[in-house]
Design a protein around this motif. Sequence first.
Motif, mmCIF file in Angstrom:
data_model
loop_
_atom_site.group_PDB
_atom_site.id
_atom_site.type_symbol
_atom_site.label_atom_id
_atom_site.label_comp_id
_atom_site.label_asym_id
_atom_site.label_seq_id
_atom_site.Cartn_x
_atom_site.Cartn_y
_atom_site.Cartn_z
ATOM 1 N N TYR A 38 28.130 38.883 32.863
ATOM 2 C CA TYR A 38 30.204 38.799 33.619
ATOM 3 C C TYR A 38 30.827 37.806 32.724
ATOM 4 C CZ TYR A 38 28.324 34.240 34.673
ATOM 5 O OH TYR A 38 27.701 32.987 35.190
ATOM 6 N N VAL A 39 31.045 37.267 31.331
ATOM 7 C CA VAL A 39 32.207 36.245 31.011
ATOM 8 C C VAL A 39 32.970 37.380 30.143
ATOM 9 C CG1 VAL A 39 30.035 34.285 30.805
ATOM 10 C CG2 VAL A 39 30.336 36.436 29.075
ATOM 11 N N VAL A 40 32.193 38.140 30.321
ATOM 12 C CA VAL A 40 33.554 39.111 28.967
ATOM 13 C C VAL A 40 34.348 40.257 30.662
ATOM 14 C CG1 VAL A 40 31.851 40.718 28.233
ATOM 15 C CG2 VAL A 40 32.632 41.550 30.381
ATOM 16 N N PHE A 41 34.604 39.262 31.422
ATOM 17 C CA PHE A 41 35.625 39.440 31.693
ATOM 18 C C PHE A 41 37.121 38.340 32.160
ATOM 19 C CE2 PHE A 41 38.101 38.479 35.803
ATOM 20 C CZ PHE A 41 38.905 39.279 36.010
ATOM 21 N N VAL A 42 36.765 36.959 31.641
ATOM 22 C CA VAL A 42 37.621 36.479 31.129
ATOM 23 C C VAL A 42 38.028 36.612 29.485
ATOM 24 C CG1 VAL A 42 37.789 33.292 30.454
ATOM 25 C CG2 VAL A 42 36.336 34.780 32.782
ATOM 26 N N LEU A 43 36.937 36.791 29.136
ATOM 27 C CA LEU A 43 36.691 37.222 27.263
ATOM 28 C C LEU A 43 37.768 38.231 27.109
ATOM 29 C CD1 LEU A 43 33.387 36.504 25.663
ATOM 30 C CD2 LEU A 43 34.876 34.644 25.889
ATOM 31 N N PHE A 44 37.726 39.061 27.953
ATOM 32 C CA PHE A 44 38.943 39.786 27.967
ATOM 33 C C PHE A 44 39.839 40.326 28.602
ATOM 34 C CE2 PHE A 44 34.212 41.475 26.011
ATOM 35 C CZ PHE A 44 34.570 41.459 24.144
ATOM 36 N N TYR A 45 40.394 39.389 29.444
ATOM 37 C CA TYR A 45 41.536 39.654 29.932
ATOM 38 C C TYR A 45 42.638 39.793 29.219
ATOM 39 C CZ TYR A 45 43.996 38.641 34.691
ATOM 40 O OH TYR A 45 44.765 39.084 35.331
ATOM 41 N N PRO A 46 43.531 40.464 29.770
ATOM 42 C CA PRO A 46 44.667 40.462 28.563
ATOM 43 C C PRO A 46 45.507 38.987 28.763
ATOM 44 C CG PRO A 46 44.678 41.987 30.631
ATOM 45 C CD PRO A 46 43.389 42.135 30.879
ATOM 46 N N PRO A 47 45.548 38.469 28.006
ATOM 47 C CA PRO A 47 46.663 37.138 27.464
ATOM 48 C C PRO A 47 47.954 36.820 27.983
ATOM 49 C CG PRO A 47 46.375 37.866 25.803
ATOM 50 C CD PRO A 47 45.517 38.796 25.925
ATOM 51 N N TYR A 48 48.975 37.893 28.639
ATOM 52 C CA TYR A 48 49.843 38.437 29.203
ATOM 53 C C TYR A 48 49.467 38.105 30.317
ATOM 54 C CZ TYR A 48 48.854 43.173 28.284
ATOM 55 O OH TYR A 48 48.237 44.295 28.898
ATOM 56 N N GLN A 49 48.654 38.437 30.743
ATOM 57 C CA GLN A 49 49.045 38.267 32.679
ATOM 58 C C GLN A 49 48.353 37.077 33.330
ATOM 59 O OE1 GLN A 49 46.455 40.798 34.117
ATOM 60 N NE2 GLN A 49 47.434 42.772 33.782
ATOM 61 N N SER A 50 48.938 36.537 34.453
ATOM 62 C CA SER A 50 49.255 35.550 34.777
ATOM 63 C C SER A 50 47.933 35.107 35.041
ATOM 64 C CB SER A 50 49.377 35.657 36.974
ATOM 65 O OG SER A 50 49.049 34.574 37.185
ATOM 66 N N ARG A 51 47.832 33.604 34.499
ATOM 67 C CA ARG A 51 46.874 32.358 33.944
ATOM 68 C C ARG A 51 46.044 32.708 35.025
ATOM 69 N NH1 ARG A 51 47.557 26.330 32.429
ATOM 70 N NH2 ARG A 51 44.963 26.184 32.052
ATOM 71 N N TYR A 52 47.400 32.130 36.539
ATOM 72 C CA TYR A 52 46.645 31.632 37.645
ATOM 73 C C TYR A 52 46.150 32.740 38.432
ATOM 74 C CZ TYR A 52 49.938 28.134 37.053
ATOM 75 O OH TYR A 52 50.693 27.348 36.104
ATOM 76 N N LEU A 53 46.190 33.973 38.178
ATOM 77 C CA LEU A 53 45.226 34.915 38.824
ATOM 78 C C LEU A 53 44.128 35.392 37.457
ATOM 79 C CD1 LEU A 53 45.386 37.624 40.502
ATOM 80 C CD2 LEU A 53 46.237 39.097 38.436
ATOM 81 N N LEU A 54 43.445 34.751 36.572
ATOM 82 C CA LEU A 54 42.739 34.892 35.857
ATOM 83 C C LEU A 54 42.014 33.939 36.331
ATOM 84 C CD1 LEU A 54 40.304 35.435 33.361
ATOM 85 C CD2 LEU A 54 42.123 33.835 32.110
ATOM 86 N N LEU A 55 41.965 33.058 37.220
ATOM 87 C CA LEU A 55 41.195 31.605 37.161
ATOM 88 C C LEU A 55 41.018 32.173 39.012
ATOM 89 C CD1 LEU A 55 43.950 28.328 36.966
ATOM 90 C CD2 LEU A 55 41.557 29.183 35.449
ATOM 91 N N LEU A 56 42.297 32.374 39.145
ATOM 92 C CA LEU A 56 41.618 33.154 41.504
ATOM 93 C C LEU A 56 40.370 34.230 41.080
ATOM 94 C CD1 LEU A 56 41.611 33.261 44.163
ATOM 95 C CD2 LEU A 56 43.895 35.503 43.740
ATOM 96 N N LEU A 57 40.436 35.127 39.993
ATOM 97 C CA LEU A 57 39.455 36.748 39.661
ATOM 98 C C LEU A 57 38.474 36.280 38.864
ATOM 99 C CD1 LEU A 57 41.954 39.144 38.431
ATOM 100 C CD2 LEU A 57 40.865 39.248 41.096
ATOM 101 N N ALA A 58 38.667 34.347 38.480
ATOM 102 C CA ALA A 58 36.598 34.546 37.752
ATOM 103 C C ALA A 58 36.273 33.714 38.748
ATOM 104 C CB ALA A 58 37.566 33.354 36.543
ATOM 105 N N PHE A 59 37.168 32.823 39.612
ATOM 106 C CA PHE A 59 36.298 32.044 40.489
ATOM 107 C C PHE A 59 35.670 33.291 42.239
ATOM 108 C CE2 PHE A 59 36.377 30.390 44.648
ATOM 109 C CZ PHE A 59 35.611 29.392 44.749
ATOM 110 N N ILE A 60 36.184 34.583 41.895
ATOM 111 C CA ILE A 60 36.375 34.902 42.874
ATOM 112 C C ILE A 60 34.648 35.977 42.470
ATOM 113 C CG2 ILE A 60 36.712 37.400 43.730
ATOM 114 C CD1 ILE A 60 39.562 35.973 43.857
ATOM 115 N N LEU A 61 34.905 36.312 41.393
ATOM 116 C CA LEU A 61 33.889 36.572 39.900
ATOM 117 C C LEU A 61 32.571 35.941 40.267
ATOM 118 C CD1 LEU A 61 32.000 38.785 37.731
ATOM 119 C CD2 LEU A 61 33.202 38.116 36.422
ATOM 120 N N GLY A 62 32.233 34.728 40.040
ATOM 121 C CA GLY A 62 32.066 33.208 39.974
ATOM 122 C C GLY A 62 31.181 33.114 41.116
#
Length: 171
Positions: A38-62
Motif C-alpha cells: 500500500y505504500v505505492v499510493f504515497v510513492l507514486f502520488y503526483p508531486p504537483y498535487q496538494s501536499r495536504y490532500l496527500l497527507l489526508l489520503l495517506a492517513f485514510i489509507l493507513g
Amino acid sequence: MYNKDFFINIITILLLALAQVFIFNHINFLGSYQPYIYVVFVLFYPPYQSRYLLLLLAFILGLSIDILEYTGGIHAFALTFIAFYRNTIIKLLAGKVNFEMEYFNFNSFSISQWIFYLTILIIFHHSVLLLLENFKFTGILTVLTNALISSGITFIFVLIYKILFKNKILV
C-alpha cells in the motif's frame, strides 16, 4: 477538492487496503517477512498535487488498514510519516525548490534517483511501522533487521507494480 481525481484516489485507497489485508498480509517470506504494497499510493502520488490532500489520503489509507487489521493506528502513522517527508526527499534528490515542485514529474528522475527515492521511503515506512508494532527498546536490532528485509521484499513488489502499471501511473 471533490473532483474526479479525488474519487479515483478514494477507489485506489479502498483497493490497496483490501489487497493489503486479504492478499499481501498472507504472503510471508521465511515466516515473518511480508510486503506492504500500500505504500505505492504515497510513492507514486503526483508531486504537483496538494501536499495536504496527500497527507489526508495517506492517513485514510493507513487508518483503513488499521481498522481492518485492528492494529491501533500504526499503519496510519507510518504512512502519514512518509507522506509528510516525501516532497522533502524529492526536492533533495531532484534539486528542486518549492515553486518548482508544481512542474516536477517523476520522469525526470534517473534510475539511481528512483531506486534511492523508493528505498529511502520504504525503509522509513517499515522502520516506523515495525518499531511502533514492537513498541519497546529490547530487540531493536531484530526489529530493524526485519524492517530491512521486509523493505527489500516490498521494494521488489513496488518495482513489479511500477512495471505493470507503468503507463497508468500519472507522474
